[in-house]
Write an enzyme that holds these catalytic residues in place. Structure first.
Site, PDB file in Angstrom:
ATOM      1  CG  HIS A   1       6.336   6.403  -4.168  1.00  0.00           C
ATOM      2  ND1 HIS A   1       5.886   7.697  -4.171  1.00  0.00           N
ATOM      3  CD2 HIS A   1       7.339   6.345  -3.260  1.00  0.00           C
ATOM      4  CE1 HIS A   1       6.586   8.413  -3.294  1.00  0.00           C
ATOM      5  NE2 HIS A   1       7.470   7.609  -2.733  1.00  0.00           N
TER       6      HIS A   1
ATOM      7  CG  HIS B   1       0.959   4.547  -6.633  1.00  0.00           C
ATOM      8  ND1 HIS B   1       0.099   5.426  -6.022  1.00  0.00           N
ATOM      9  CD2 HIS B   1       2.187   5.132  -6.591  1.00  0.00           C
ATOM     10  CE1 HIS B   1       0.768   6.494  -5.627  1.00  0.00           C
ATOM     11  NE2 HIS B   1       2.039   6.346  -5.968  1.00  0.00           N
TER      12      HIS B   1
ATOM     13  CG  HIS C   1       3.069   4.883  -1.763  1.00  0.00           C
ATOM     14  ND1 HIS C   1       3.965   5.516  -0.957  1.00  0.00           N
ATOM     15  CD2 HIS C   1       2.687   5.792  -2.686  1.00  0.00           C
ATOM     16  CE1 HIS C   1       4.120   6.760  -1.363  1.00  0.00           C
ATOM     17  NE2 HIS C   1       3.342   6.950  -2.411  1.00  0.00           N
TER      18      HIS C   1
ATOM     19  CG  HIS D   1       6.327   6.651   2.860  1.00  0.00           C
ATOM     20  ND1 HIS D   1       6.067   6.209   1.585  1.00  0.00           N
ATOM     21  CD2 HIS D   1       7.354   7.513   2.761  1.00  0.00           C
ATOM     22  CE1 HIS D   1       6.911   6.790   0.753  1.00  0.00           C
ATOM     23  NE2 HIS D   1       7.698   7.588   1.445  1.00  0.00           N
TER      24      HIS D   1
ATOM     25  CG  ASP E   1       7.513   3.509   0.615  1.00  0.00           C
ATOM     26  OD1 ASP E   1       6.544   3.903  -0.072  1.00  0.00           O
ATOM     27  OD2 ASP E   1       7.480   3.409   1.849  1.00  0.00           O
TER      28      ASP E   1
END
Length: 173
Positions: A67, A69, A84, A92, A104
């Site tokens: 992912h 961030h 995320h 998500h 994602d």
């Protein structure tokens, strides 16, 4: 040195956050920690999608959450990179879902040689504008991302992908 890195990362995010900023064509993140090493490149295609490619070594055979961030702040290791990257406030999801966190990117698969060869195209991450990933952190997690599709309490927030194994700041290449 560390404060300088944070300043450079923050400046890169601010400079490339505007749609009228100079077009950035490539970015890179480096992993080096906890026995995991590798480089991941982000290449802007002519249609605006991002080609993500690279090679990472050091994890046992399996699938691991991958992912982008919120921040490139590594002052407390990967824990200080925030959640995320999610500028739209969505749950998500799977990388092919239209409604998902921008960050994602799903899972990467490590083979029996402890190697993951990464090669996919993502339509949501960008190298400028609102979905800009420059100066943010790329994180490899300890578990498999469930894509927000289970009843686990962390599923809709993190994909229940577990702790953070290694991270790297995404910089301009």
């Amino acid at each position: 040195m560390f404060k300088t890195l944070l300043f450079v990362a923050a400046a890169a995010v601010l400079a490339s956050a505007h749609d009228d900023a100079p077009e950035i064509k490539q970015a890179i993140a480096k992993f080096d920690g906890n026995g995991v090493a590798g480089l991941v490149k982000f290449i802007r295609l002519d249609d605006g999608r991002i080609h993500v490619t690279g090679k990472v070594t050091g994890m046992p055979t399996g699938m691991y959450g991958f992912h982008v961030h919120e921040t490139g702040d590594l002052s407390n290791g990967c824990l200080s990179t925030g959640g995320h990257f999610n500028p739209n406030g969505h749950d998500h999801g799977h990388p092919h879902d239209e409604i998902r966190h921008v960050g994602d990117l799903g899972n990467v698969e490590f083979d029996n040689t402890k190697t993951a060869n990464i090669d996919f195209i993502d339509p949501q991450i960008k190298l400028n504008g609102r979905h800009n990933i420059i100066g943010r952190a790329l994180v490899l997690h300890a578990g498999t991302d469930d894509y927000g599709r289970t009843d686990h309490p962390d599923s809709k927030k993190t994909g229940n992908a577990g702790g953070r194994v290694v991270c790297g700041i995404i910089g301009i290449l």
